[in-house]
Scaffold this active site. Structure first.
Site, PDB file in Angstrom:
ATOM      1  N   TYR A 195       0.840  -1.203   0.000  1.00 32.58           N
ATOM      2  CA  TYR A 195       0.000   0.000   0.000  1.00 32.58           C
ATOM      3  C   TYR A 195       0.874   1.251   0.000  1.00 32.58           C
ATOM      4  O   TYR A 195       0.696   2.160  -0.822  1.00 32.58           O
ATOM      5  CB  TYR A 195      -0.924  -0.009   1.219  1.00 32.58           C
ATOM      6  CG  TYR A 195      -1.607   1.315   1.473  1.00 32.58           C
ATOM      7  CD1 TYR A 195      -2.634   1.761   0.641  1.00 32.58           C
ATOM      8  CD2 TYR A 195      -1.237   2.118   2.544  1.00 32.58           C
ATOM      9  CE1 TYR A 195      -3.262   2.975   0.871  1.00 32.58           C
ATOM     10  CE2 TYR A 195      -1.867   3.340   2.786  1.00 32.58           C
ATOM     11  CZ  TYR A 195      -2.871   3.751   1.946  1.00 32.58           C
ATOM     12  OH  TYR A 195      -3.483   4.956   2.173  1.00 32.58           O
ATOM     13  N   ALA A 196       1.833   1.302   0.921  1.00 28.23           N
ATOM     14  CA  ALA A 196       2.725   2.457   0.993  1.00 28.23           C
ATOM     15  C   ALA A 196       3.540   2.594  -0.289  1.00 28.23           C
ATOM     16  O   ALA A 196       3.778   3.703  -0.781  1.00 28.23           O
ATOM     17  CB  ALA A 196       3.645   2.331   2.201  1.00 28.23           C
TER      18      ALA A 196
END
Length: 341
Positions: A157-158
């Protein structure tokens, strides 16, 4: 009258931003897929409220559907695009990483293509795209400032959000597209996502059920009340970055690129709150104690986040300031009213 195209308009942050803009008299076109990652009825309820405003219109489609996205954007002819839609959830990215590539990378690319064409047509003046405090990853130098190292993401996600920042910079440089990336810090408030800790804790505490407390509560977050967050976005809307003549024209502490009309801005409360103190605020608002299930740190998680929001203040004169006791009191009151508990 400003015309704002918002992706993720039925989402938690998109809904609050759209409502703020509509109440100011702006015209807003929302774009949302109404996916079932969490309770669709909550998204539909947000959407129904927005549809009550005369200045609101929307499209229901996936970001990956370039034809639908392009048609919606072209038909609306926005002055500003705010890209908030994404596959959300840090922990879910451990289970289904492909969804994040498809939505957060391909989807963001499609939005940037629409923005490029809108800019070439002479109408678009600002592209704004959501990033996340998760991009700071393994960095332990706090409070996090925009100039700090952010190239060691700990989750996919990051990583997708960091990719969005880089993609946005290249489009800003190549197409003279004023672009602001904003990094959010643990947003909470009424109408919040039920998969996030503030809502999960609220639901379980009110029901007398145990809550999972990771790292035995030895965690800190910069909890940011949603009204403060969207106010920051709204004010940044009127501060599009310009292309500097050279590095010497960039003020100290400004993340403005020397090569493009692009910057990244933290939006956070600038307070590092211990998780146990946040839980205490929910307990006080709920009027009952939590039953704690202490657990080890979860994979991909970080012990602390903390924003340096000085650049936001410098650009807008604004500082988020709602404390967790006030914010959670409002959130729990909304929860009781909405869910009838």
């Amino acid at each position: 009258m400003t015309r704002v195209f918002i992706t993720g308009s039925a989402g938690f942050i998109g809904f609050h931003l759209a409502q703020l803009l509509l109440e100011e008299g702006a015209e807003v076109h929302g774009f949302d897929a109404l996916t079932d990652y969490y309770d669709v009825t909550l998204k539909q309820a947000r959407r129904a409220i927005l549809q009550g405003y005369a200045g609101y219109s929307d499209t229901v489609a996936m970001l990956e559907d370039m034809e639908a996205l392009q048609a919606a954007c072209d038909g609306f002819a926005p002055d500003v695009i705010v890209h908030l839609a994404a596959q959300a959830g840090v922990r879910y990215s451990l289970e289904n990483p492909r969804a994040y590539i498809e939505s957060n990378v391909v989807g963001a690319f499609n939005v940037m293509e629409c923005a490029r064409e809108a800019r070439a047509g002479g109408g678009l003046r600002h592209l704004m795209m959501a990033s996340t405090s998760s991009v700071y990853g393994a960095n332990t130098d706090m409070p996090y400032a925009e100039a700090h190292k952010a190239d060691l993401p700990l989750t996919i996600y990051a990583a997708t959000k960091k990719a969005n920042e880089a993609m946005g910079h290249s489009y800003a440089h190549l197409h003279d597209l004023p672009t602001t990336m904003f990094r959010f810090f643990t947003v909470y408030g009424p109408w919040g996502r039920p998969d996030m800790a503030p809502m999960k804790f609220t639901r379980r505490i009110l029901a007398g059920e145990p809550i999972d407390v990771y790292n035995h509560g030895e965690m800190w977050r910069d909890f940011t009340y949603v009204d403060d967050l969207v106010r920051g976005i709204r004010l940044l809307m009127d501060a599009p970055p310009g292309r500097p003549a050279g590095a010497g024209d960039i003020a100290p502490g400004d993340s403005l690129s020397p090569a493009a009309p692009w910057r990244v801005v933290n939006i956070g409360n600038s307070q590092k709150v211990k998780l146990t103190d946040f839980i205490a605020a929910i307990e006080a608002a709920a009027g009952r104690p939590a039953i704690r299930n202490d657990m080890e740190m979860q994979q991909g998680d970080v012990p602390a986040t903390w924003a340096d929001a000085a650049l936001l203040h410098r650009l807008t004169g604004y500082r988020p300031e709602t404390d967790v006791a006030t914010g959670m009191a409002r959130t729990v009151a909304w929860y009781r009213d909405y869910y009838g508990v």
